[in-house]
Design a protein around this motif. Structure first.
Motif, PDB file in Angstrom:
ATOM      1  N   ILE A   1      94.738  67.984  -0.411  1.00  0.00           N
ATOM      2  CA  ILE A   1      94.958  69.401  -0.674  1.00  0.00           C
ATOM      3  C   ILE A   1      95.515  70.041   0.590  1.00  0.00           C
ATOM      4  N   ASP A   2      96.469  70.942   0.407  1.00  0.00           N
ATOM      5  CA  ASP A   2      97.053  71.563   1.592  1.00  0.00           C
ATOM      6  C   ASP A   2      96.110  72.620   2.148  1.00  0.00           C
ATOM      7  N   SER A   3      96.496  73.206   3.261  1.00  0.00           N
ATOM      8  CA  SER A   3      95.575  74.083   3.984  1.00  0.00           C
ATOM      9  C   SER A   3      95.183  75.321   3.188  1.00  0.00           C
ATOM     10  N   SER A   4      96.072  75.787   2.328  1.00  0.00           N
ATOM     11  CA  SER A   4      95.779  76.988   1.547  1.00  0.00           C
ATOM     12  C   SER A   4      95.062  76.685   0.246  1.00  0.00           C
ATOM     13  N   GLY A   5      95.141  75.451  -0.191  1.00  0.00           N
ATOM     14  CA  GLY A   5      94.574  75.074  -1.481  1.00  0.00           C
ATOM     15  C   GLY A   5      95.559  75.167  -2.626  1.00  0.00           C
ATOM     16  N   ALA A   6      96.790  75.532  -2.333  1.00  0.00           N
ATOM     17  CA  ALA A   6      97.772  75.753  -3.395  1.00  0.00           C
ATOM     18  C   ALA A   6      98.375  74.457  -3.921  1.00  0.00           C
ATOM     19  N   SER A   7      98.464  73.453  -3.077  1.00  0.00           N
ATOM     20  CA  SER A   7      99.114  72.192  -3.461  1.00  0.00           C
ATOM     21  C   SER A   7      98.131  71.049  -3.340  1.00  0.00           C
ATOM     22  N   LYS A   8      98.191  70.156  -4.324  1.00  0.00           N
ATOM     23  CA  LYS A   8      97.246  69.043  -4.384  1.00  0.00           C
ATOM     24  C   LYS A   8      97.974  67.761  -4.725  1.00  0.00           C
ATOM     25  N   TYR A   9      97.353  66.667  -4.343  1.00  0.00           N
ATOM     26  CA  TYR A   9      97.898  65.347  -4.648  1.00  0.00           C
ATOM     27  C   TYR A   9      96.814  64.482  -5.270  1.00  0.00           C
ATOM     28  N   TYR A  10      97.211  63.726  -6.298  1.00  0.00           N
ATOM     29  CA  TYR A  10      96.352  62.704  -6.890  1.00  0.00           C
ATOM     30  C   TYR A  10      97.202  61.489  -7.226  1.00  0.00           C
ATOM     31  N   PRO A  11      96.719  60.307  -6.941  1.00  0.00           N
ATOM     32  CA  PRO A  11      97.432  59.125  -7.425  1.00  0.00           C
ATOM     33  C   PRO A  11      97.194  58.975  -8.930  1.00  0.00           C
ATOM     34  N   ASP A  12      98.036  58.219  -9.577  1.00  0.00           N
ATOM     35  CA  ASP A  12      97.907  58.037 -11.026  1.00  0.00           C
ATOM     36  C   ASP A  12      96.559  57.428 -11.410  1.00  0.00           C
ATOM     37  N   SER A  13      95.983  56.652 -10.516  1.00  0.00           N
ATOM     38  CA  SER A  13      94.739  55.948 -10.833  1.00  0.00           C
ATOM     39  C   SER A  13      93.565  56.888 -11.067  1.00  0.00           C
ATOM     40  N   VAL A  14      93.636  58.119 -10.548  1.00  0.00           N
ATOM     41  CA  VAL A  14      92.501  59.034 -10.691  1.00  0.00           C
ATOM     42  C   VAL A  14      92.894  60.367 -11.309  1.00  0.00           C
ATOM     43  N   LYS A  15      94.176  60.551 -11.540  1.00  0.00           N
ATOM     44  CA  LYS A  15      94.637  61.813 -12.115  1.00  0.00           C
ATOM     45  C   LYS A  15      93.911  62.054 -13.432  1.00  0.00           C
ATOM     46  N   ASP A  16      93.581  63.281 -13.708  1.00  0.00           N
ATOM     47  CA  ASP A  16      92.856  63.731 -14.916  1.00  0.00           C
ATOM     48  C   ASP A  16      91.353  63.520 -14.817  1.00  0.00           C
ATOM     49  N   ARG A  17      90.882  62.798 -13.815  1.00  0.00           N
ATOM     50  CA  ARG A  17      89.429  62.627 -13.651  1.00  0.00           C
ATOM     51  C   ARG A  17      88.912  63.240 -12.355  1.00  0.00           C
ATOM     52  N   PHE A  18      89.770  63.309 -11.335  1.00  0.00           N
ATOM     53  CA  PHE A  18      89.372  63.828 -10.029  1.00  0.00           C
ATOM     54  C   PHE A  18      89.992  65.208  -9.833  1.00  0.00           C
ATOM     55  N   THR A  19      89.236  66.111  -9.249  1.00  0.00           N
ATOM     56  CA  THR A  19      89.740  67.435  -8.907  1.00  0.00           C
ATOM     57  C   THR A  19      89.291  67.794  -7.499  1.00  0.00           C
ATOM     58  N   ILE A  20      90.259  68.077  -6.656  1.00  0.00           N
ATOM     59  CA  ILE A  20      89.955  68.493  -5.295  1.00  0.00           C
ATOM     60  C   ILE A  20      90.069  70.006  -5.206  1.00  0.00           C
ATOM     61  N   SER A  21      89.190  70.591  -4.409  1.00  0.00           N
ATOM     62  CA  SER A  21      89.238  72.027  -4.173  1.00  0.00           C
ATOM     63  C   SER A  21      88.689  72.297  -2.779  1.00  0.00           C
ATOM     64  N   ARG A  22      88.894  73.511  -2.322  1.00  0.00           N
ATOM     65  CA  ARG A  22      88.393  73.855  -0.990  1.00  0.00           C
ATOM     66  C   ARG A  22      87.985  75.316  -0.952  1.00  0.00           C
ATOM     67  N   ASP A  23      87.059  75.596  -0.076  1.00  0.00           N
ATOM     68  CA  ASP A  23      86.601  76.955   0.171  1.00  0.00           C
ATOM     69  C   ASP A  23      86.773  77.196   1.662  1.00  0.00           C
ATOM     70  N   ASN A  24      87.827  77.873   2.028  1.00  0.00           N
ATOM     71  CA  ASN A  24      88.099  78.068   3.455  1.00  0.00           C
ATOM     72  C   ASN A  24      87.087  79.005   4.113  1.00  0.00           C
ATOM     73  N   ALA A  25      86.449  79.844   3.336  1.00  0.00           N
ATOM     74  CA  ALA A  25      85.417  80.715   3.904  1.00  0.00           C
ATOM     75  C   ALA A  25      84.163  79.924   4.260  1.00  0.00           C
ATOM     76  N   GLN A  26      83.931  78.826   3.548  1.00  0.00           N
ATOM     77  CA  GLN A  26      82.755  77.994   3.778  1.00  0.00           C
ATOM     78  C   GLN A  26      83.077  76.711   4.545  1.00  0.00           C
ATOM     79  N   ASN A  27      84.355  76.541   4.924  1.00  0.00           N
ATOM     80  CA  ASN A  27      84.782  75.341   5.661  1.00  0.00           C
ATOM     81  C   ASN A  27      84.378  74.059   4.924  1.00  0.00           C
ATOM     82  N   THR A  28      84.597  74.070   3.629  1.00  0.00           N
ATOM     83  CA  THR A  28      84.145  72.948   2.809  1.00  0.00           C
ATOM     84  C   THR A  28      85.235  72.533   1.825  1.00  0.00           C
TER      85      THR A  28
END
Length: 121
Positions: free
Chosen positions: A51-78
């Motif tokens: 995931i990019d620094s803003s959270g706007a762009s994400k990457y998943y390989p085909d092997s996990v697409k549709d099952r994995f979701t990445i997200s971030r909370d920059n206020a919580q540094n997580t």
């Protein structure tokens, strides 16, 4: 000193879900791309999400697409990785990492210690 602390792993059954978390300190979190990798003994480390620094762009390989979701909370540094419909082949140590560009695995320069995910059939 940069510190990345993963949590949320465990022993689950096939079909279950988990949410992995990675709490960061010692860096300006909102300036960094974040990624999740996994590795099993004898295999190469696999890049499973980024995931990019803003959270706007994400990457998943085909092997996990549709099952994995990445997200971030920059206020919580997580950064989070939601993993659904777990399969035994998802069993691995999952690592989070911080880097400069989410589409370049070689840009990741800081790494956590990892959290074990074990999926039983």
């Amino acid at each position: 000193q940069v510190d990345l602390q993963e949590s949320g792993g465990g022993l689950v059954q096939a079909g279950d879900s988990l949410r992995l978390s990675c709490a960061a300190s010692g860096l300006t979190f909102s300036n960094y791309a974040m990624g999740w990798f996994r590795q099993t003994p004898g295999k190469e480390r696999e890049y499973v999400s980024g995931i990019d620094s803003s959270g706007a762009s994400k990457y998943y390989p085909d092997s996990v697409k549709d099952r994995f979701t990445i997200s971030r909370d920059n206020a919580q540094n997580t950064v989070y990785l939601q993993v659904n419909s777990l399969k035994p082949e998802d069993t691995a140590v999952y690592y989070c990492a911080a880097g400069t560009f989410y589409l370049n695995v070689r840009s990741y320069q800081y790494w956590g210690q990892g959290t074990q995910v074990t999926v039983s059939s």
